[in-house]
Design a protein around this motif. Structure first.
Motif, PDB file in Angstrom:
ATOM      1  N   GLY A   1       5.477 -16.973 -25.981  1.00  0.00           N
ATOM      2  CA  GLY A   1       5.776 -15.631 -25.511  1.00  0.00           C
ATOM      3  C   GLY A   1       4.556 -14.986 -24.881  1.00  0.00           C
ATOM      4  O   GLY A   1       3.865 -15.586 -24.052  1.00  0.00           O
ATOM      5  N   SER A   2       4.267 -13.754 -25.268  1.00  0.00           N
ATOM      6  CA  SER A   2       3.105 -13.035 -24.735  1.00  0.00           C
ATOM      7  C   SER A   2       1.894 -13.114 -25.671  1.00  0.00           C
ATOM      8  O   SER A   2       0.908 -12.402 -25.486  1.00  0.00           O
TER       9      SER A   2
ATOM     10  N   SER B   1      12.587 -21.136 -39.910  1.00  0.00           N
ATOM     11  CA  SER B   1      12.540 -20.287 -38.714  1.00  0.00           C
ATOM     12  C   SER B   1      11.125 -19.777 -38.477  1.00  0.00           C
ATOM     13  O   SER B   1      10.280 -19.800 -39.382  1.00  0.00           O
ATOM     14  N   TRP B   2      10.868 -19.313 -37.244  1.00  0.00           N
ATOM     15  CA  TRP B   2       9.608 -18.633 -36.955  1.00  0.00           C
ATOM     16  C   TRP B   2       9.694 -17.186 -37.446  1.00  0.00           C
ATOM     17  O   TRP B   2      10.775 -16.646 -37.647  1.00  0.00           O
ATOM     18  N   LYS B   3       8.510 -16.555 -37.601  1.00  0.00           N
ATOM     19  CA  LYS B   3       8.486 -15.134 -37.946  1.00  0.00           C
ATOM     20  C   LYS B   3       9.074 -14.295 -36.822  1.00  0.00           C
ATOM     21  O   LYS B   3       9.784 -13.315 -37.049  1.00  0.00           O
ATOM     22  N   SER B   4       8.772 -14.665 -35.596  1.00  0.00           N
ATOM     23  CA  SER B   4       9.319 -13.993 -34.413  1.00  0.00           C
ATOM     24  C   SER B   4       9.259 -14.980 -33.259  1.00  0.00           C
ATOM     25  O   SER B   4       8.721 -16.085 -33.399  1.00  0.00           O
ATOM     26  N   THR B   5       9.793 -14.583 -32.117  1.00  0.00           N
ATOM     27  CA  THR B   5       9.775 -15.487 -30.951  1.00  0.00           C
ATOM     28  C   THR B   5       8.361 -15.720 -30.432  1.00  0.00           C
ATOM     29  O   THR B   5       8.131 -16.634 -29.649  1.00  0.00           O
ATOM     30  N   GLU B   6       7.388 -14.899 -30.881  1.00  0.00           N
ATOM     31  CA  GLU B   6       5.994 -15.053 -30.437  1.00  0.00           C
ATOM     32  C   GLU B   6       5.063 -15.488 -31.550  1.00  0.00           C
ATOM     33  O   GLU B   6       3.878 -15.687 -31.330  1.00  0.00           O
TER      34      GLU B   6
ATOM     35  N   VAL C   1      11.551 -29.429 -19.702  1.00  0.00           N
ATOM     36  CA  VAL C   1      12.280 -28.264 -20.200  1.00  0.00           C
ATOM     37  C   VAL C   1      11.266 -27.237 -20.665  1.00  0.00           C
ATOM     38  O   VAL C   1      10.091 -27.538 -20.784  1.00  0.00           O
ATOM     39  N   SER C   2      11.695 -26.003 -21.004  1.00  0.00           N
ATOM     40  CA  SER C   2      10.709 -24.960 -21.289  1.00  0.00           C
ATOM     41  C   SER C   2      11.049 -24.102 -22.507  1.00  0.00           C
ATOM     42  O   SER C   2      11.249 -22.916 -22.389  1.00  0.00           O
ATOM     43  N   ARG C   3      11.102 -24.673 -23.741  1.00  0.00           N
ATOM     44  CA  ARG C   3      11.377 -23.874 -24.947  1.00  0.00           C
ATOM     45  C   ARG C   3      10.794 -24.526 -26.179  1.00  0.00           C
ATOM     46  O   ARG C   3      10.883 -25.743 -26.355  1.00  0.00           O
TER      47      ARG C   3
END
Length: 487
Positions: free
Chosen positions: A55-56, A140-145, A69-71
């Motif tokens: 992410g950022s 799971s991750w804590k957040s997408t970043e 691919v990009s994820r």
């Protein structure tokens, strides 16, 4: 990193599965290193390892990704050493540490597939080794970043008869059901198909679930997102994006024990919860004994009495109840399962263990919760008092008679509508036949002499040609009528 030993420090490395990149080699030898901007690429070019920032985020992480691919896909922490090690990125996406020149994957020192992170790829496993206690599970991750471990995890619960569960912290948030020979009962879409195959293994040494690609060109992943939803996706080359095949946790009936014991949850009904036949809600505000307003669930209308030959009521299209306290036997028949359940006053329900083979026995001795499906699901036999079952059958007989009557009346009405249509069809066909006969009769009739005179006694001067029916002659007018003779 260097020398004869090579270790992975938990404080220095978090290995992550993501998606994008470039490079030329798939192996790192002791004493070598990868700098930011450099990568490893698997031999077939499917996967790549390098540094990335999700992410950022400004933090840099070591990651593995699908090359085109990009994820982000998975994460892992571990520390392990080998005598003469090399690190290799395999074409499956598995990053392994192994002895140099030893290609036997059964003897690898460490592999990233043992630590799936938030993504589950073909040939990974979710499960537990009963001998060592080692467990493979998604987190799971804590957040997408932030790829730090989040609050959700997907595991195989080994208690009773093992089942697929989603946990929020230490609590079960979602129960995926047990394996019935084809799929986990929560999701009939996991049935074998031409694209993916699924395998569930349970023996004295281990229990695990895995899936494999039938088509090597298919790029696939199962992702546990930070909100606790699990998504199965494939990469769409035309759209250059992930295409979601299905998502769990999309509605309230997936919540663990949402309706409570002895009640079914049906997603497309309101209210969604309803008591099983022979049960009444513990507490209700609607006045309807079959409606369940909370997770209190339902209780039997008539208590069981082992001495009065209690019997079973069959329910269909269900996600089977929680099997963490169930008893299983893979060799028994369904009839033997019923007989065994009848001999135990604590038995509440039973079902077939393997619907593919039609064998095996699952027995519950505790309160049960269920979800009802429109399609798919499994049969469940719930024990009721004999008197209660007789009452249900008396209640359903008038309905069955009404159903038969409705079908009979509908058939008669349909027949009544078809008979006039058939009569009209036959009448129209008869009239058409009469008209055709009339047309034939009304054709002009001529004697041979008239035809001979009209063609100048069949003169060759009047011959126009020959066809399938004979010679064709030009005629002269006879009493104002043009004639053609076919002989």
């Amino acid at each position: 990193m260097g020398g004869s030993k090579w270790s992975f420090s938990c404080s220095l490395f978090t290995f992550l599965f993501l998606i994008t990149g470039t490079s030329t080699q798939d192996i790192i030898f002791p004493g070598k290193s990868i700098k930011d901007g450099e990568t490893l690429v698997s031999a077939g070019g499917s996967f790549e390892l390098g540094f990335f920032s999700p992410g950022s985020s400004k933090n840099r992480y070591v990651g593995i990704w699908y090359k085109k691919v990009s994820r982000l896909l998975w994460s892992s922490n571990v520390s392990r050493a080998a005598r003469s090690p090399v690190m290799q990125l395999l074409e499956s996406g598995n990053l392994v540490v192994k002895e140099r020149n030893d290609n036997n994957l059964e003897r690898i020192t460490w592999e990233s597939f043992d630590y799936p992170g938030d993504s589950f790829l073909p040939e990974m496993k979710i499960g537990r080794n009963f001998i060592t206690g080692f467990e493979r599970y998604l987190t799971s991750w804590k957040s997408t970043e932030d790829p730090a471990p989040g609050e959700y995890s997907i595991r195989i619960d080994p208690r009773g008869y093992p089942q697929f569960v989603l946990k929020k912290g230490s609590e079960v948030a979602f129960r995926g059901g047990s394996w019935d020979g084809l799929y986990f009962t929560v999701n009939p879409r996991l049935e074998q198909n031409p694209v993916f195959s699924y395998d569930f293994v349970l023996n004295s040494m281990e229990v695990y679930w895995e899936y494999k690609k039938q088509n090597s060109l298919c790029v696939s992943r199962l992702l546990l997102n930070p909100l606790g939803a699990m998504q199965h996706s494939v990469w769409n080359k035309r759209k250059h994006d992930w295409e979601i095949l299905y998502t769990t946790l999309s509605e309230r009936c997936t919540t663990y024990a949402f309706c409570g014991p002895y009640a079914t949850c049906t997603a497309n009904k309101f209210p969604p919860c309803a008591c099983l036949e022979g049960y009444v809600a513990k507490s209700t505000t609607s006045g309807d004994p079959g409606s369940v307003d909370s997770s209190d669930g339902c209780i039997r209308m008539t208590p069981l009495n082992c001495h009065c030959k209690d019997r079973f009521f069959k329910h269909t299209r269900l996600k089977l109840p929680d099997t963490s306290q169930a008893w299983a036997n893979s060799s028994m028949s369904l009839h033997e399962c019923e007989e065994l359940c009848l001999t135990n006053c604590s038995c509440t329900a039973y079902a077939t263990l393997d619907i593919l083979k039609g064998t095996g026995c699952l027995i519950w001795f505790n309160d049960i919760d269920m979800t009802e499906f429109d399609l798919g699901g499994q049969d469940l036999y719930v024990q009721l008092a004999a008197s209660e079952l007789d009452r249900i059958q008396r209640k359903t007989k008038p309905k069955e008679k009404l159903k038969v009557a409705i079908i009979s009346i509908s058939s008669l009405v349909a027949a009544g509508l078809l008979i006039p249509v058939f009569v009209l069809y036959v009448r129209k066909k008869q009239l058409r036949k009469k008209d055709e006969e009339k047309e034939v009769i009304e054709l002009p009739m001529m004697v041979f002499k008239t035809v001979a005179n009209a063609t100048d006694n069949f003169s060759t001067n009047n011959l126009l040609g020959r066809g399938g029916f004979g010679a064709v002659y030009k005629v002269v007018k006879q009493s104002g009528v043009n004639l053609i003779s076919l002989l």
